[in-house]
Scaffold this motif. Structure first.
Motif, mmCIF file in Angstrom:
data_model
loop_
_atom_site.group_PDB
_atom_site.id
_atom_site.type_symbol
_atom_site.label_atom_id
_atom_site.label_comp_id
_atom_site.label_asym_id
_atom_site.label_seq_id
_atom_site.Cartn_x
_atom_site.Cartn_y
_atom_site.Cartn_z
ATOM 1 N N THR A 291 0.822 -1.209 0.000
ATOM 2 C CA THR A 291 0.000 0.000 0.000
ATOM 3 C C THR A 291 0.861 1.266 0.000
ATOM 4 N N GLN B 29 3.554 3.173 -2.202
ATOM 5 C CA GLN B 29 4.003 3.130 -3.595
ATOM 6 C C GLN B 29 5.516 3.019 -3.736
ATOM 7 N N HIS B 30 6.275 3.774 -2.975
ATOM 8 C CA HIS B 30 7.727 3.744 -3.157
ATOM 9 C C HIS B 30 8.321 2.402 -2.729
ATOM 10 N N GLN C 285 7.729 0.132 -5.749
ATOM 11 C CA GLN C 285 8.675 0.485 -6.808
ATOM 12 C C GLN C 285 10.064 -0.055 -6.509
ATOM 13 N N ARG D 278 -2.543 -1.791 -8.175
ATOM 14 C CA ARG D 278 -2.318 -0.658 -9.084
ATOM 15 C C ARG D 278 -0.850 -0.232 -9.031
ATOM 16 N N TYR D 279 -0.317 -0.095 -7.824
ATOM 17 C CA TYR D 279 1.094 0.269 -7.697
ATOM 18 C C TYR D 279 1.999 -0.785 -8.338
ATOM 19 N N ASP E 125 1.745 -0.729 -12.264
ATOM 20 C CA ASP E 125 2.443 0.442 -12.790
ATOM 21 C C ASP E 125 3.956 0.264 -12.699
ATOM 22 N N ALA E 126 4.427 -0.289 -11.581
ATOM 23 C CA ALA E 126 5.868 -0.485 -11.405
ATOM 24 C C ALA E 126 6.415 -1.530 -12.378
#
Length: 210
Positions: free
Chosen positions: A54, A56-57, A60, A91-92, A95-96
């Motif tokens: 949860t 995002q970084h 990534q 979603r994160y 995208d990553a």
């Protein structure tokens, strides 16, 4: 040796997946918020990454550490969590993976997601409908991505030995149970099939009863 990164390995289906793919000769990278909860990972010598999906970084950073040719599987889910991972975490992750250039991804959701929502009973919708809706959002995000994806929707998950009786289907109403180890085996089969890319499947085991 093929590398497979499995998200959600601390327990449940993800834990079963990690051991299954390890036993089938894959280099497994297990990813979870707290992988130490699954002592079996250390016993098997499986590499792990701690990641709160949860955030995002953190997602990534975890994806950046994966080999570009990896297969990726996610079994992540959260039932009544304060911040559900089912949509935002995926979603994160999606995208990553796109940014990293890692394309082969299999997402495990559940019966009742997407167009199969209509087949859920009122009781099921009341009990875990919110999680199913979150997973449906994740499916929609994935379908509009550039990834070589496959979606797998299992029925009710159980522990137990592989039966070899689990069945894949598409576009029909199905209900039932399936052992986690059989979901892992179907996952491997689907990842190995080029014609499963862009497809959504359901899986249950008609030999199991409630």
């Amino acid at each position: 040796m093929k590398t497979i990164a499995i998200w959600g390995v601390a327990s449940g289906l993800g834990a079963t997946m990690a051991e299954y793919f390890h036993n089938h000769g894959f280099k497994v990278i297990g990813i979870a918020r707290n992988p130490d909860k699954n002592a079996r990972l250390a016993e098997l010598g499986i590499q792990t990454i701690s990641c709160d999906a949860t955030v995002q970084h953190e997602v990534q950073a975890a994806v950046e550490s994966l080999p570009t040719g990896s297969w990726v599987v996610s079994t992540m889910g959260s039932f009544r969590a304060d911040v559900p991972v089912d949509y935002i975490g995926h979603r994160y992750l999606i995208d990553a993976l796109e940014s990293r250039g890692i394309s082969r991804f299999l997402l495990v959701t559940s019966l009742g997601c997407g167009e199969s929502w209509q087949y859920l009973s009122d009781g099921a919708k009341a009990a875990f409908g919110a999680a199913v809706r979150e997973k449906s959002l994740a499916e929609a995000w994935l379908k509009s991505s550039k990834l070589d994806f496959t979606i797998l929707r299992p029925g009710g998950l159980k522990d137990g030995a592989a039966t070899g009786q689990a069945q894949l289907s598409q576009g029909t109403e199905v209900h039932g149970l399936i052992n986690r180890i059989d979901v892992a085996d179907l996952t491997r089969q689907l990842l190995e099939r080029i014609n499963s890319i862009g497809q959504t499947y359901q899986c249950v085991d008609p030999s199991l009863t409630y």
